[in-house]
Design an enzyme around this catalytic site. Structure first.
Site, PDB file in Angstrom:
ATOM      1  N   GLY A   8     -27.244 -33.957 -14.659  1.00 19.12           N
ATOM      2  CA  GLY A   8     -27.111 -33.291 -15.947  1.00 19.12           C
ATOM      3  C   GLY A   8     -25.679 -33.357 -16.452  1.00 19.12           C
ATOM      4  CB  SER A  10     -25.871 -36.105 -20.504  1.00 21.96           C
ATOM      5  OG  SER A  10     -27.024 -35.567 -19.856  1.00 21.96           O
ATOM      6  CE1 TYR A 142     -32.797 -21.982 -16.021  1.00 18.85           C
ATOM      7  CE2 TYR A 142     -32.257 -19.647 -15.933  1.00 18.85           C
ATOM      8  CZ  TYR A 142     -31.857 -20.966 -16.011  1.00 18.85           C
ATOM      9  OH  TYR A 142     -30.516 -21.275 -16.067  1.00 18.85           O
ATOM     10  CB  ILE A 175     -22.309 -20.872 -19.935  1.00 22.76           C
ATOM     11  CG1 ILE A 175     -22.185 -20.208 -18.550  1.00 22.76           C
ATOM     12  CG2 ILE A 175     -21.146 -21.834 -20.204  1.00 22.76           C
ATOM     13  CD1 ILE A 175     -20.948 -19.389 -18.307  1.00 22.76           C
TER      14      ILE A 175
HETATM   15  P1  NAP Z   1     -27.753 -28.205 -21.251  1.00 18.79           P
HETATM   16  O1  NAP Z   1     -26.531 -28.376 -22.072  1.00 18.79           O
HETATM   17  O2  NAP Z   1     -29.070 -28.026 -21.909  1.00 18.79           O
HETATM   18  O3  NAP Z   1     -27.821 -29.440 -20.225  1.00 18.79           O
HETATM   19  C1  NAP Z   1     -28.913 -29.610 -19.388  1.00 18.79           C
HETATM   20  C2  NAP Z   1     -28.700 -30.896 -18.608  1.00 18.79           C
HETATM   21  O4  NAP Z   1     -29.801 -31.057 -17.688  1.00 18.79           O
HETATM   22  C3  NAP Z   1     -28.665 -32.137 -19.501  1.00 18.79           C
HETATM   23  O5  NAP Z   1     -27.598 -32.954 -19.090  1.00 18.79           O
HETATM   24  C4  NAP Z   1     -29.985 -32.817 -19.219  1.00 18.79           C
HETATM   25  O6  NAP Z   1     -29.909 -34.235 -19.242  1.00 18.79           O
HETATM   26  C5  NAP Z   1     -30.234 -32.391 -17.788  1.00 18.79           C
HETATM   27  N1  NAP Z   1     -31.647 -32.559 -17.431  1.00 18.79           N
HETATM   28  C6  NAP Z   1     -32.739 -32.029 -18.034  1.00 18.79           C
HETATM   29  N2  NAP Z   1     -33.857 -32.499 -17.417  1.00 18.79           N
HETATM   30  C7  NAP Z   1     -33.436 -33.315 -16.427  1.00 18.79           C
HETATM   31  C8  NAP Z   1     -34.096 -34.093 -15.444  1.00 18.79           C
HETATM   32  N3  NAP Z   1     -35.437 -34.161 -15.358  1.00 18.79           N
HETATM   33  N4  NAP Z   1     -33.343 -34.818 -14.579  1.00 18.79           N
HETATM   34  C9  NAP Z   1     -31.991 -34.787 -14.640  1.00 18.79           C
HETATM   35  N5  NAP Z   1     -31.315 -34.106 -15.560  1.00 18.79           N
HETATM   36  C10 NAP Z   1     -32.037 -33.371 -16.443  1.00 18.79           C
HETATM   37  O7  NAP Z   1     -27.627 -26.952 -20.267  1.00 18.79           O
HETATM   38  P2  NAP Z   1     -26.373 -26.277 -19.576  1.00 18.79           P
HETATM   39  O8  NAP Z   1     -26.180 -24.954 -20.191  1.00 18.79           O
HETATM   40  O9  NAP Z   1     -25.232 -27.241 -19.512  1.00 18.79           O
HETATM   41  O10 NAP Z   1     -26.973 -26.013 -18.106  1.00 18.79           O
HETATM   42  C11 NAP Z   1     -26.482 -26.686 -16.940  1.00 18.79           C
HETATM   43  C12 NAP Z   1     -26.945 -25.887 -15.716  1.00 18.79           C
HETATM   44  O11 NAP Z   1     -26.400 -24.567 -15.764  1.00 18.79           O
HETATM   45  C13 NAP Z   1     -28.461 -25.714 -15.632  1.00 18.79           C
HETATM   46  O12 NAP Z   1     -28.885 -25.827 -14.296  1.00 18.79           O
HETATM   47  C14 NAP Z   1     -28.662 -24.301 -16.126  1.00 18.79           C
HETATM   48  O13 NAP Z   1     -29.850 -23.718 -15.627  1.00 18.79           O
HETATM   49  C15 NAP Z   1     -27.424 -23.621 -15.579  1.00 18.79           C
HETATM   50  N6  NAP Z   1     -27.096 -22.376 -16.265  1.00 18.79           N
HETATM   51  C16 NAP Z   1     -26.745 -22.366 -17.591  1.00 18.79           C
HETATM   52  C17 NAP Z   1     -26.445 -21.155 -18.205  1.00 18.79           C
HETATM   53  C18 NAP Z   1     -26.035 -21.076 -19.653  1.00 18.79           C
HETATM   54  O14 NAP Z   1     -25.912 -19.942 -20.163  1.00 18.79           O
HETATM   55  N7  NAP Z   1     -25.841 -22.183 -20.359  1.00 18.79           N
HETATM   56  C19 NAP Z   1     -26.512 -19.966 -17.477  1.00 18.79           C
HETATM   57  C20 NAP Z   1     -26.864 -20.016 -16.142  1.00 18.79           C
HETATM   58  C21 NAP Z   1     -27.148 -21.224 -15.543  1.00 18.79           C
HETATM   59  P3  NAP Z   1     -30.363 -35.139 -20.506  1.00 18.79           P
HETATM   60  O15 NAP Z   1     -29.808 -34.479 -21.738  1.00 18.79           O
HETATM   61  O16 NAP Z   1     -29.732 -36.453 -20.202  1.00 18.79           O
HETATM   62  O17 NAP Z   1     -31.854 -35.199 -20.500  1.00 18.79           O
END
Ligand code: NAP
Length: 234
Positions: A8, A10, A142, A175
């Site tokens: 992820g 990206s 989730y 975040i």
């Molecule tokens: P995001 O911007 O939506 O990014 C999600 C990433 O996951 C993207 O790079 C996407 O890749 C990738 N992804 C989705 N399906 C996938 C698959 N089948 N195989 C491999 N990669 C896949 O989300 P984010 O906020 O950066 O989240 C990153 C991590 O932090 C996640 O695990 C999330 O649960 C965790 N998190 C986030 C928050 C928050 O508030 N944002 C809070 C707690 C935890 P593509 O775009 O290339 O498909």
């Protein structure tokens, strides 16, 4: 040069992690599932390599591992979420969340561990969520997947510590990334009021914690769940 892979890479948090690791001397594989162009641009910017790693697809995991060979650092960051009542969410969406967030991280780790064990060194950092610690209404699947990541971290840390491999977990709070773009301005304000530090987290806050946990400064830290949440969960 040490090699790191970020699933992820990206996404919002993933791209900050990739940049921070590159700034700290790593050659970084920027993992993506569908955002090939974003990953390629970021890889070019940081002098790394973009790599398709769809963690829900064993063939994609195998192909990526063959391309990378041994890595020193694995960051299991890929994740998806869905907001709905537990009884309303489809079986397909539910298993997709578990497969991407938990099973995918476990399978990629299983494939990359043997070379770390041979080297008697390596570092694995899993990205969970505060909802994996305390549970979130309307994000039951989730929360379960992220609680699974916490159990996975603790158990694996014990198993591979004798091989010189550290396994830790970061548990982010709220975040600002694409994942939270569905919230209205009013909802965001209500959420912000719940954060003791009074501000939303930024991807760099998670990236800084990754850099620390990957560094020698954290050489005595393994099996830990590090909350980066502005005090929202204490
Ligand atoms: P995001 O911007 O939506 O990014 C999600 C990433 O996951 C993207 O790079 C996407 O890749 C990738 N992804 C989705 N399906 C996938 C698959 N089948 N195989 C491999 N990669 C896949 O989300 P984010 O906020 O950066 O989240 C990153 C991590 O932090 C996640 O695990 C999330 O649960 C965790 N998190 C986030 C928050 C928050 O508030 N944002 C809070 C707690 C935890 P593509 O775009 O290339 O498909």
């Amino acid at each position: 040069m040490k090699k790191a892979v970020v699933t992820g890479g990206s996404g919002g948090i993933g791209s900050a992690i990739c940049r921070a690791l590159a700034e700290n001397g790593y050659y970084v594989y920027v993992g993506y599932a569908s955002s090939a162009e974003k990953a390629a641009l970021l890889a070019a910017e940081i002098g790394g390599e973009s790599l398709e790693i769809d963690v829900s697809d064993v063939k994609s995991i195998d192909a990526a591992c063959e391309k990378m060979g041994a890595v020193n650092l694995l960051v299991n960051n890929a994740g998806i979420s869905e907001i709905d009542l537990f009884t309303a969410i489809s079986e397909e969406k539910s298993s997709n969340i578990i497969n991407v967030n938990l099973v995918g991280a476990m399978e990629l780790t299983r494939k990359l561990l043997p070379s770390m064990i041979r080297e008697k060194s390596g570092c694995i950092i899993n990205i969970s969520s505060m909802w994996g610690e305390v549970g979130a209404s309307c994000e039951v699947d989730y929360s379960a997947s992220k609680a699974g990541i916490i159990g996975f971290t603790k158990a694996l840390a014990k198993e591979v510590a004798p091989s010189g491999i550290r396994v830790n977990c970061i548990s982010p709070g709220f975040i600002m990334t694409e994942m939270n773009s569905r919230f209205s301005v009013e909802d965001l304000e209500l959420i912000r009021e719940e954060i003791p530090l009074g501000i939303f987290g930024e991807p760099r806050h998670i990236a800084d914690a990754v850099v620390f946990l990957a560094s020698e400064k954290a050489e005595y830290i393994t099996g830990q769940i590090i909350g980066v949440n502005g005090g929202m969960v204490v």
